[in-house]
Design a protein around this motif. Structure first.
Motif, short mmCIF file in Angstrom:
data_model
loop_
_atom_site.label_atom_id
_atom_site.label_comp_id
_atom_site.label_asym_id
_atom_site.label_seq_id
_atom_site.Cartn_x
_atom_site.Cartn_y
_atom_site.Cartn_z
N PRO A 5 58.79 46.41 61.08
CA PRO A 5 58.55 44.96 61.03
C PRO A 5 57.44 44.58 62.00
O PRO A 5 57.14 45.31 62.94
CB PRO A 5 59.90 44.38 61.47
CG PRO A 5 60.46 45.43 62.37
CD PRO A 5 60.04 46.75 61.77
N ASP A 211 58.31 40.75 56.50
CA ASP A 211 57.61 41.24 57.69
C ASP A 211 58.48 41.22 58.93
O ASP A 211 58.02 41.63 60.01
CB ASP A 211 56.38 40.37 57.97
CG ASP A 211 55.36 40.40 56.84
OD1 ASP A 211 54.96 41.50 56.44
OD2 ASP A 211 54.98 39.31 56.36
N CYS A 212 59.70 40.72 58.80
CA CYS A 212 60.51 40.42 59.99
C CYS A 212 61.84 41.16 59.99
O CYS A 212 62.46 41.37 58.95
CB CYS A 212 60.80 38.92 60.06
SG CYS A 212 59.32 37.88 60.12
N ALA A 213 62.27 41.53 61.19
CA ALA A 213 63.62 42.04 61.41
C ALA A 213 64.35 41.04 62.31
O ALA A 213 63.73 40.27 63.04
CB ALA A 213 63.58 43.41 62.07
N HIS A 270 52.74 49.80 60.64
CA HIS A 270 52.15 48.92 59.65
C HIS A 270 50.67 49.26 59.47
O HIS A 270 49.95 49.46 60.45
CB HIS A 270 52.30 47.46 60.09
CG HIS A 270 52.33 46.50 58.95
ND1 HIS A 270 51.19 46.12 58.29
CD2 HIS A 270 53.36 45.87 58.34
CE1 HIS A 270 51.52 45.26 57.32
NE2 HIS A 270 52.83 45.09 57.34
#
Length: 291
Positions: A5, A211-213, A270
């Motif tokens: 992420p 895109d996030c945790a 990423h």
């Protein structure tokens, strides 16, 4: 390909910290490894901006944070939030009356001060000592100079379920009520939660849930875990958190968050630049309840 992420929203109590509210060195080191690897860490807590800022400082973080379960988000060093959703005074007083009828002690949280309304302020003193908030003992709500961002109600853990049911029946149409820990009920404006604030911060960075945790352990973290593309928890998390989690680390008392971060770092870096653009210093405050 399983990508890391770009943003990690992290709960504080019983996730980042132990049950005794201690920050273990292995957890602090893991947070720094995540940041160095390009995963920006944003703390998301029921704590006040003052309390969150102290935790940020100990971790070397200086960016945005989510406070009061999403009722306040921004840079904790700045008293003015980017987004703020406070309770109006009449609603707050109704919540306190309902809480008292159920035998609960009430704490009124302003921006950087917690106000105790009870003749016996032991619960307020204990909570302020844990979070290091400024405590002001008042005789009546009329002595409080600001409307609250949240009301915290404190009960014996064994009485909490019944008290939450009574409070929801009496006030649930105007507020959101969640548990944040043993014996603690968090009351904020209806529609406010950590997921709303995480979505706002991510959107300002041009990021999506994918895109996030997010990592958390308690009932007040569930909306945030559902929102994030990569929900995570620790072994002491409530059952709902463990059901949602893609990965569960060890117990918070054993530094379980460090294992969660190591698992994230084992994923592929990423392909885009790991450096996210800086967030603005300020955005307009919104008093409207988020949709």
């Amino acid at each position: 390909m399983t990508l890391r992420p770009r943003l990690l929203f992290c709960d504080i109590d019983r996730t980042l910290l132990t049950q005794a509210h201690a920050l273990l060195p292995k957890v602090a080191q893991a947070i720094r490894r995540a940041e160095a690897a390009g995963i920006r860490v944003v703390l998301a807590s029921a704590r006040s901006p003052v309390g969150v800022r102290r935790i940020q400082h100990s971790l070397g973080l200086d960016g945005p944070a989510i406070c009061f379960n999403g009722a306040w988000s921004g840079t904790p060093g700045n008293r003015r939030p980017w987004y703020g959703y406070g309770l109006d005074r009449q609603t707050a007083l109704s919540v306190i009356d309902c809480g008292r009828a159920a035998g609960l002690a009430a704490l009124w949280y302003g921006t950087d001060t917690v106000y105790a309304l009870e003749p016996d302020a032991s619960a307020a003193r204990w909570q302020a000592a844990v979070t290091q908030d400024c405590l002001d003992l008042v005789n009546a709500p009329s002595a409080i100079p600001e409307d609250p961002f949240k009301i915290m109600l404190v009960a014996r853990p064994e009485d909490l379920a019944a008290a939450q049911f009574k409070l929801a029946a009496a006030c649930g149409g105007t507020v959101s009520i969640t548990r944040s820990g043993p014996g603690l009920l968090e009351v904020v404006r209806k529609g406010v939660n950590k997921a709303v604030a995480t979505a706002q911060i991510a959107a300002r960075l041009g990021l999506t849930p994918a895109d996030c945790a997010a990592v958390g352990d308690s009932e007040n973290d569930i909306d945030m875990l559902r929102w994030a593309g990569l929900p995570l928890t620790v072994a002491n998390g409530v059952e709902a958190a463990r059901r949602l989690a893609r990965f569960t680390g060890g117990h918070c008392d054993a530094g379980g968050l460090a294992g969660v971060i190591d698992w994230l770092l084992s994923r592929t870096a990423h392909p885009r630049s790991p450096t996210l653009p800086p967030l603005p210093d300020a955005v307009p405050v919104s008093g409207r309840t988020p949709d």
